[in-house]
Design a protein around this motif. Structure first.
Motif, PDB file in Angstrom:
ATOM      1  N   TYR A  88      -3.543  15.296   6.605  1.00 15.34           N
ATOM      2  CA  TYR A  88      -4.569  13.913   6.507  1.00 15.34           C
ATOM      3  C   TYR A  88      -5.988  14.245   6.606  1.00 15.34           C
ATOM      4  N   PHE A  98      -1.143  10.353  -1.285  1.00 15.56           N
ATOM      5  CA  PHE A  98      -0.001   9.466  -2.617  1.00 15.56           C
ATOM      6  C   PHE A  98      -0.275   9.889  -4.297  1.00 15.56           C
ATOM      7  N   SER A  99      -2.066   9.798  -4.209  1.00 14.69           N
ATOM      8  CA  SER A  99      -2.202   9.915  -5.326  1.00 14.69           C
ATOM      9  C   SER A  99      -1.865  11.332  -5.322  1.00 14.69           C
ATOM     10  N   ARG A 116      -7.899   5.890   7.023  1.00 16.56           N
ATOM     11  CA  ARG A 116      -8.896   6.502   5.312  1.00 16.56           C
ATOM     12  C   ARG A 116     -10.137   6.662   6.201  1.00 16.56           C
ATOM     13  N   GLN A 163      -7.318  12.810   1.490  1.00 19.36           N
ATOM     14  CA  GLN A 163      -7.139  12.283   1.139  1.00 19.36           C
ATOM     15  C   GLN A 163      -6.422  11.165  -0.002  1.00 19.36           C
ATOM     16  N   ASN A 164      -6.072  10.132   0.039  1.00 20.02           N
ATOM     17  CA  ASN A 164      -5.385   9.761  -1.413  1.00 20.02           C
ATOM     18  C   ASN A 164      -3.972  10.352  -1.340  1.00 20.02           C
ATOM     19  N   ASP A 205       0.699  -1.288  -0.387  1.00 22.72           N
ATOM     20  CA  ASP A 205       0.170   0.036  -0.294  1.00 22.72           C
ATOM     21  C   ASP A 205       1.131   1.195  -0.470  1.00 22.72           C
ATOM     22  N   TRP A 206       1.308   2.047  -1.078  1.00 20.62           N
ATOM     23  CA  TRP A 206       1.902   3.016  -1.708  1.00 20.62           C
ATOM     24  C   TRP A 206       0.882   4.177  -0.424  1.00 20.62           C
ATOM     25  N   GLU A 207      -0.258   4.433  -0.579  1.00 19.54           N
ATOM     26  CA  GLU A 207      -0.367   5.195   0.488  1.00 19.54           C
ATOM     27  C   GLU A 207      -0.445   5.187   2.001  1.00 19.54           C
TER      28      GLU A 207
END
Length: 423
Positions: A283, A290-291, A208, A287-288, A173-175
């Motif tokens: 955070y 990393f993307s 999350r 949200q998200n 999980d890169w996030e």
């Protein structure tokens, strides 16, 4: 003298190759000196050498003294059975294979000119900071720039090993990996490891789910940092503590994962309370992450992304129950620079590597927009005539000092090689 100097001499044939003879007076002709792979086993693989009237293909082992063969216990290792030539500085013992045949020895000290030897001795003679400090400012800039790029990516390769370990620990999980790296960054030197372990102690799936209420994120971070373990009169503290135990029960989290953090020797703006609140708010806002981060291209983009402050309670507090003058505590540009250097660039490199993508130019371009780091190592380089212009150059210089200069690896350094070759 060190063995790496002999590796350098053999690799580049920096000795008189005419009329070479083994210690048993057999003529030696080097057709190919072999590949220097720096792996376990002999030093040079697949060499092609004529000794006497016999042409050999095999490996070459290098030592300061012949007797080092036995000091290193090569006689017990089958990998050394196909050594065709033992290259040494000083021959002091005969070496035999398992079949009792003697391994030919080339004693290099008889074939290296005095000028090359003097340059090496001058290069590795201990000085006040690094061996070549007086020559640094005169190094050819084309060579120096190319070496800087190599150093920069060596540093990223080293950092990426840790990132891939985190990736395996977080089920790819890169996030989640980004969250752990950012937490370490937010903790700075003193609390970096504690913040990283703190981030790993909370499943990212929980981060999350709870990111829509910043108080819930703060309660999780503060609680697992041990900052809610006491009793206080402050209503905000009581609210966070209530939320924390509710979330522990809701997600069946293990309270034994508490990771202590340090306030000592920190300026108030770097107190763990402030940094954890800023991390929680980051955070909560994104949200998200990393993307989002992956789509950004310039330093200004990242300054915009990281326009983050603390929760309102921390505008007039640094610690619970102790009110202070009101102040908006935003992430500074210099702090975001550290995030780009220590988190964004390494994780982008690792992610591209995992996909087999080439991002070298974009990483160099991005880091070239970041101001040069200021620390004692950079001060020394500047004093000796090397003035870094940006963070790309300071990261390269840190790799140079830490992995080459401090370890005496002059023969593996492009600068050391250039100085040996110079007139």
């Amino acid at each position: 003298m060190k063995e790496d100097f002999l590796h350098y001499l053999w690799k580049f044939k920096k000795f008189n190759t005419l009329d070479l003879k083994t210690t048993q007076q057999e003529l030696v002709t080097i057709h190919h000196q072999g590949q220097y792979l720096e792996l376990a086993g002999p030093d040079f693989f697949n060499a092609n050498i004529t000794i006497g009237n016999q042409k050999w293909a095999g490996n070459v082992e290098i030592h300061l003294k012949s007797s080092d063969w036995y000091v290193h216990h090569h006689e017990r290792d089958a990998a050394y059975e196909n050594v065709i030539l033992h290259v040494v500085w000083e021959h002091d013992a005969a070496i035999f294979r398992h079949d009792n045949t003697e391994i030919p020895v080339l004693e290099l000290k008889n074939y290296v000119d005095k000028i090359t030897l003097a340059k090496y001795q001058a290069l590795v003679t201990p000085k006040s900071w690094v061996f070549c400090e007086k020559e640094l400012k005169d190094i050819d800039q084309f060579l120096f720039k190319n070496w800087q790029e190599r150093l920069f990516f060596e540093r990223l390769e080293r950092k990426s090993k840790f990132i891939f370990e985190l990736l395996a620990a977080t089920n790819n999980d890169w996030e989640a990996v980004l969250f752990c790296l950012l937490a370490k960054n937010f903790g700075l030197n003193t609390n970096g490891d504690s913040f990283q372990h703190l981030a790993q102690s909370i499943p990212f799936s929980v981060i999350r789910k709870e990111s829509f209420e910043v108080e819930n994120l703060e309660s999780l971070l503060f609680g697992n940092a041990g900052l809610l373990d006491t009793d206080k009169e402050d209503n905000y503290f009581k609210d966070l503590k209530f939320r924390y135990f509710y979330l522990l029960h809701k997600y069946q989290l293990d309270k034994t994962h508490t990771v202590p953090v340090q306030f000592f020797k920190h300026r108030p703006d770097n107190f763990p309370t402030i940094r954890l609140s800023q991390l929680a708010n980051l955070y909560h806002l994104h949200q998200n992450l990393f993307s989002k981060m992956h789509e950004l291209r310039t330093v200004q983009d990242f300054y915009q992304l990281f326009q983050v402050s603390t929760s309102s309670y921390w505008e007039d507090h640094y610690q619970f129950d102790k009110q202070s003058p009101k102040k908006k505590k935003r992430l500074s540009a210099s702090f975001v620079d550290l995030v780009i250097i220590n988190t964004i660039i390494p994780i982008r490199f690792a992610y591209a590597k995992s996909l087999g993508q080439e991002v070298s130019e974009s990483l160099i371009q991005l880091l070239s927009e970041v101001k040069a780091e200021k620390n004692s190592i950079m001060d020394k380089f500047i004093f000796h005539g090397v003035k870094p212009q940006n963070a790309y150059e300071t990261q390269s210089l840190l790799q140079l000092k830490n992995e080459y200069c401090s370890k005496g690896k002059c023969m593996d350094c492009a600068i050391g090689g250039a100085l040996l070759k110079s007139n």
